[in-house]
Write a protein that holds these residues in place. Structure first.
Motif, PDB file in Angstrom:
ATOM      1  N   PRO A 146       0.805  -1.224   0.000  1.00 19.43           N
ATOM      2  CA  PRO A 146       0.000   0.000   0.000  1.00 19.43           C
ATOM      3  C   PRO A 146       0.838   1.276   0.000  1.00 19.43           C
ATOM      4  O   PRO A 146       0.439   2.285  -0.591  1.00 19.43           O
ATOM      5  N   VAL A 147       2.000   1.258   0.616  1.00 18.40           N
ATOM      6  CA  VAL A 147       2.840   2.459   0.614  1.00 18.40           C
ATOM      7  C   VAL A 147       3.414   2.688  -0.779  1.00 18.40           C
ATOM      8  O   VAL A 147       3.367   3.808  -1.313  1.00 18.40           O
ATOM      9  N   LEU A 148       3.949   1.660  -1.405  1.00 15.47           N
ATOM     10  CA  LEU A 148       4.542   1.836  -2.733  1.00 15.47           C
ATOM     11  C   LEU A 148       3.493   2.167  -3.782  1.00 15.47           C
ATOM     12  O   LEU A 148       3.799   2.811  -4.794  1.00 15.47           O
ATOM     13  N   ALA A 149       2.258   1.753  -3.552  1.00 18.21           N
ATOM     14  CA  ALA A 149       1.191   2.071  -4.501  1.00 18.21           C
ATOM     15  C   ALA A 149       0.915   3.570  -4.562  1.00 18.21           C
ATOM     16  O   ALA A 149       0.267   4.042  -5.513  1.00 18.21           O
ATOM     17  N   ARG A 150       1.402   4.310  -3.588  1.00 16.69           N
ATOM     18  CA  ARG A 150       1.223   5.756  -3.604  1.00 16.69           C
ATOM     19  C   ARG A 150       2.064   6.421  -4.687  1.00 16.69           C
ATOM     20  O   ARG A 150       1.826   7.573  -5.042  1.00 16.69           O
ATOM     21  N   PHE A 151       3.074   5.739  -5.188  1.00 10.66           N
ATOM     22  CA  PHE A 151       4.007   6.322  -6.151  1.00 10.66           C
ATOM     23  C   PHE A 151       3.806   5.690  -7.525  1.00 10.66           C
ATOM     24  O   PHE A 151       3.830   4.464  -7.659  1.00 10.66           O
ATOM     25  N   ALA A 152       3.583   6.546  -8.515  1.00  5.76           N
ATOM     26  CA  ALA A 152       3.433   6.058  -9.883  1.00  5.76           C
ATOM     27  C   ALA A 152       4.730   5.389 -10.344  1.00  5.76           C
ATOM     28  O   ALA A 152       5.807   5.644  -9.814  1.00  5.76           O
ATOM     29  N   THR A 153       4.604   4.529 -11.342  1.00  9.29           N
ATOM     30  CA  THR A 153       5.775   3.814 -11.858  1.00  9.29           C
ATOM     31  C   THR A 153       6.442   4.541 -13.015  1.00  9.29           C
ATOM     32  O   THR A 153       7.390   4.013 -13.597  1.00  9.29           O
ATOM     33  N   ASP A 154       5.976   5.745 -13.335  1.00  9.92           N
ATOM     34  CA  ASP A 154       6.643   6.517 -14.380  1.00  9.92           C
ATOM     35  C   ASP A 154       7.874   7.209 -13.790  1.00  9.92           C
ATOM     36  O   ASP A 154       8.100   7.166 -12.577  1.00  9.92           O
ATOM     37  N   PRO A 155       8.709   7.832 -14.607  1.00 11.78           N
ATOM     38  CA  PRO A 155       9.935   8.458 -14.091  1.00 11.78           C
ATOM     39  C   PRO A 155       9.683   9.476 -12.969  1.00 11.78           C
ATOM     40  O   PRO A 155      10.456   9.558 -12.009  1.00 11.78           O
ATOM     41  N   GLU A 156       8.605  10.234 -13.085  1.00 17.22           N
ATOM     42  CA  GLU A 156       8.319  11.219 -12.043  1.00 17.22           C
ATOM     43  C   GLU A 156       7.995  10.546 -10.718  1.00 17.22           C
ATOM     44  O   GLU A 156       8.472  10.958  -9.655  1.00 17.22           O
ATOM     45  N   GLY A 157       7.205   9.486 -10.779  1.00 17.90           N
ATOM     46  CA  GLY A 157       6.863   8.763  -9.564  1.00 17.90           C
ATOM     47  C   GLY A 157       8.069   8.088  -8.936  1.00 17.90           C
ATOM     48  O   GLY A 157       8.221   8.073  -7.710  1.00 17.90           O
ATOM     49  N   GLU A 158       8.936   7.517  -9.777  1.00 20.74           N
ATOM     50  CA  GLU A 158      10.134   6.873  -9.242  1.00 20.74           C
ATOM     51  C   GLU A 158      11.070   7.888  -8.609  1.00 20.74           C
ATOM     52  O   GLU A 158      11.723   7.614  -7.595  1.00 20.74           O
ATOM     53  N   ALA A 159      11.150   9.077  -9.185  1.00 27.15           N
ATOM     54  CA  ALA A 159      11.981  10.128  -8.599  1.00 27.15           C
ATOM     55  C   ALA A 159      11.418  10.564  -7.245  1.00 27.15           C
ATOM     56  O   ALA A 159      12.180  10.814  -6.285  1.00 27.15           O
ATOM     57  N   GLU A 160      10.101  10.653  -7.159  1.00 27.50           N
ATOM     58  CA  GLU A 160       9.469  11.021  -5.891  1.00 27.50           C
ATOM     59  C   GLU A 160       9.730   9.945  -4.841  1.00 27.50           C
ATOM     60  O   GLU A 160      10.032  10.247  -3.680  1.00 27.50           O
ATOM     61  N   LEU A 161       9.636   8.682  -5.245  1.00 26.19           N
ATOM     62  CA  LEU A 161       9.906   7.581  -4.321  1.00 26.19           C
ATOM     63  C   LEU A 161      11.356   7.630  -3.843  1.00 26.19           C
ATOM     64  O   LEU A 161      11.633   7.452  -2.647  1.00 26.19           O
TER      65      LEU A 161
END
Length: 472
Positions: A146-161
Motif C-alpha cells: 500500500p505504501v509503494l502504490a502511492r508512487f506512480a511507476t513513471d519516471p516522475e513517480g520513481e523520482a518522488e519515491l
C-alpha cells in the motif's frame, strides 16, 4: 498553521495544553468525561507554539492510559475528510505520536490504527516512522504494497519515491522492503535507494556559494544577493571572510560595517564581533541608531555572541536602553555577568514580562540568568512565568531557575513537575521534590519502572530511591 488558542492557566484545558504536571493531577480527580474531552481537544488540536521541539505526546499518552480512554475521537480525526484537504504534518502529527506511545505500552488498538493510517492516510510517513520503532517485521512488510502504490511507476513517480526513501527519518521499513523477493517491492525499493544515494553524491559535487580565491568584496556581494533573494546569508558569509580576509582588509571591512549595504554591513559586523575587533562595539551601537531592521538584528546577534570583558562592561552601560540593544545587554549580563549585575538582570526580567508577557523570547535567556546568578528576588516573577507561559521549554527553564532561587520549590512546583511533559523538567523535579508527599514517592517509582522514560530522568530518580539513597 495558525497559532493555537490557549485556555487560561487556571482551567483544566489550559493546564493540559501547557503540558503542566498539574494538568494530569487535576484530570485524574475531575469527572472522567470532562477530563477525556479536554485531553482529546489537546491531542486533536495541537496546542504547541513550536510543535517540532516541544514534547506532549508521551504526556498525553500516559494520561490517556490512566483515564482508560478509547480511540474513537482520534480515529475520526485521522480519517476525517480534512485529511485529504489539509496534509500539513501538524494536523495529525501529535495524534500519531500519541498512538505510537500507546502502542509501546501494549495498546493493540493503537497499533492497528497506526497501520491503517500508514496504508491510507495523508501523513502516512509519520505513521510509518512510529511503526518503525514499535511494529514487528511482519506488520511492516504488510505495509510495503500500500505504501509503494502511492508512487506512480513513471519516471516522475520513481523520482518522488527515491526522494522519500533518501529523506526517510526511520530507515527500517525501507531496509525490510528492499529484501522483499517481489520485483514490484524489493527491486523497486533497491532502485530508489541507489537513486537517492546518487542524488546526494551529485549535490556534493555541485556546491553553491563562495569558492577559494574570492575577495572580500565578492563575499559582501554574495551576502547582498542572498538578501535580495530573501535569504539571510551574512552568517556563512562571515565565516567565509575568516578564510579570505587578511590584516590588510580590515579597513574595508570596518567601512562596510559602518556604511555598506545591508548584506555587507551584517556580514562585517558578524565577522568583527567574532574576531574581537576593538572597534566592533562602537559599530554595533552605530548600527542600532542608523541601521535597517535587518542590520539592527544582525548587530544585536553579533554583540550577544561576544565573550570579552569589554562586551560585558559595555552591556552594563547599555542595559537601561529602551531598545533592542538594551534588551540584548540584559541577556549578555544574564549569560556572562557577575553577582554585581543581579539587579540589572532582575530589572530586565521584570521589564520583559511587563512589556511582552510570559512568552517573550527574551525570557529564555533572562530566566536562565536569574537561576545562574541565584537572584532570590526573581522568584515571584519566575513563578508567574512558570504558571502562565504556553511554552513547556520556557516553563522547564523557569523550574530550574526556581530550584536555585526559591526555597519553596521543593515542596511546591517540584512536586507537579514530576508529571510534566518535558523530560528535562521531570529530571529537575526528580532531584528536588520533597518526598513527604506520598504522590512523590509513587511517581518516582513509576518513572523508574517506565521503559518509555528518558535515561536522564531515571538516573535522577535512582539517585533518590536507589539502595544508597536516603531521601525516600
Amino acid at each position: 498553521m495558525f497559532d493555537p488558542v490557549i485556555a487560561p492557566s487556571g482551567t483544566l484545558l489550559g493546564l493540559l495544553q501547557r503540558g503542566r504536571g498539574d494538568g494530569t493531577l487535576h484530570a485524574l480527580t475531575a469527572p472522567r468525561a470532562e477530563a477525556l474531552a479536554a485531553l482529546n481537544h489537546c491531542v486533536l488540536s495541537d496546542p504547541r507554539h513550536d510543535w517540532q521541539v516541544e514534547n506532549r505526546s508521551l504526556y498525553y499518552a500516559r494520561l490517556h492510559l490512566d483515564l482508560g480512554g478509547g480511540l474513537d475521537a482520534i480515529e475520526a480525526h485521522l480519517f476525517d475528510a480534512a485529511d485529504v484537504l489539509d496534509t500539513d504534518e501538524s494536523r495529525t502529527g501529535l495524534a500519531l505520536a500519541v498512538l505510537g506511545h500507546l502502542a509501546s505500552y501494549g495498546r493493540r488498538d493503537a497499533l492497528e490504527l497506526l497501520r491503517r493510517y500508514a496504508a491510507h492516510g495523508a501523513n502516512w510517513a509519520w505513521a510509518l516512522d512510529e511503526l518503525a520503532l514499535r511494529d514487528d517485521d511482519a506488520g511492516l512488510r504488510a505495509l510495503a504494497a500500500p505504501v509503494l502504490a502511492r508512487f506512480a511507476t513513471d519516471p516522475e513517480g520513481e523520482a518522488e519515491l527515491a526522494a522519500v526513501v533518501r529523506d526517510s527519518f526511520e530507515p527500517r521499513p525501507w531496509r525490510l522492503w528492499a529484501d522483499d523477493p517481489r520485483e514490484s517491492i524489493g527491486t523497486r525499493v533497491r532502485a530508489a535507494r541507489e537513486s537517492g544515494s546518487f542524488d546526494r553524491w551529485q549535490q556534493q559535487l555541485r556546491p553553491s556559494g563562495p569558492r577559494p580565491g574570492w575577495s572580500v568584496r565578492a563575499v559582501f556581494e554574495w551576502a547582498q544577493q542572498g538578501i535580495e533573494r530573501g535569504a539571510a546569508l551574512h552568517v556563512p558569509a562571515a565565516r567565509c571572510l575568516t578564510a579570505v580576509a587578511g590584516p590588510e582588509d580590515r579597513p574595508e571591512i570596518v567601512e562596510a560595517a559602518r556604511t555598506g549595504d545591508d548584506g555587507a554591513r551584517c556580514t562585517a559586523l558578524r565577522y568583527l564581533a567574532d574576531s574581537h575587533d576593538p572597534d566592533v562595539l562602537d559599530l554595533v551601537e552605530a548600527a542600532q541608531a542608523s541601521g535597517s531592521p535587518l542590520v539592527v538584528e544582525a548587530a544585536v546577534d553579533a554583540f550577544e555572541r561576544m565573550r570579552s570583558v569589554a562586551a560585558v562592561q559595555r552591556a552594563r552601560g547599555w542595559a537601561h536602553r529602551p531598545d533592542a540593544l538594551g534588551e540584548a545587554a540584559g541577556r549578555v549580563l544574564a549569560c556572562r555577568g557577575g553577582a554585581q549585575d543581579s539587579e540589572l538582570v532582575l530589572g530586565a526580567l521584570r521589564e520583559a514580562v511587563r512589556g511582552e508577557g510570559p512568552d517573550a523570547q527574551t525570557l529564555w535567556t533572562l530566566v536562565d540568568g536569574a537561576g545562574r546568578l541565584g537572584i532570590a528576588g526573581a522568584a515571584p516573577v519566575l513563578r508567574h512565568v512558570y504558571r502562565e507561559t504556553a511554552s513547556s521549554h520556557l516553563r522547564g527553564r523557569a523550574a530550574r531557575a526556581l530550584a536555585a532561587t526559591d526555597p519553596s520549590f521543593a515542596a511546591g512546583f517540584a512536586v507537579e513537575c514530576l508529571w510534566d511533559c518535558e523530560e528535562t523538567t521531570r529530571e529537575v523535579a526528580a532531584r528536588h521534590a520533597e518526598t513527604g508527599d506520598a504522590r512523590v514517592v509513587d511517581q518516582l517509582r513509576r518513572l523508574a519502572a517506565d521503559p518509555a522514560e528518558e535515561a536522564d530522568v531515571q538516573t535522577a530518580v535512582r539517585s533518590r530511591i536507589g539502595p544508597d539513597a536516603s531521601a525516600v
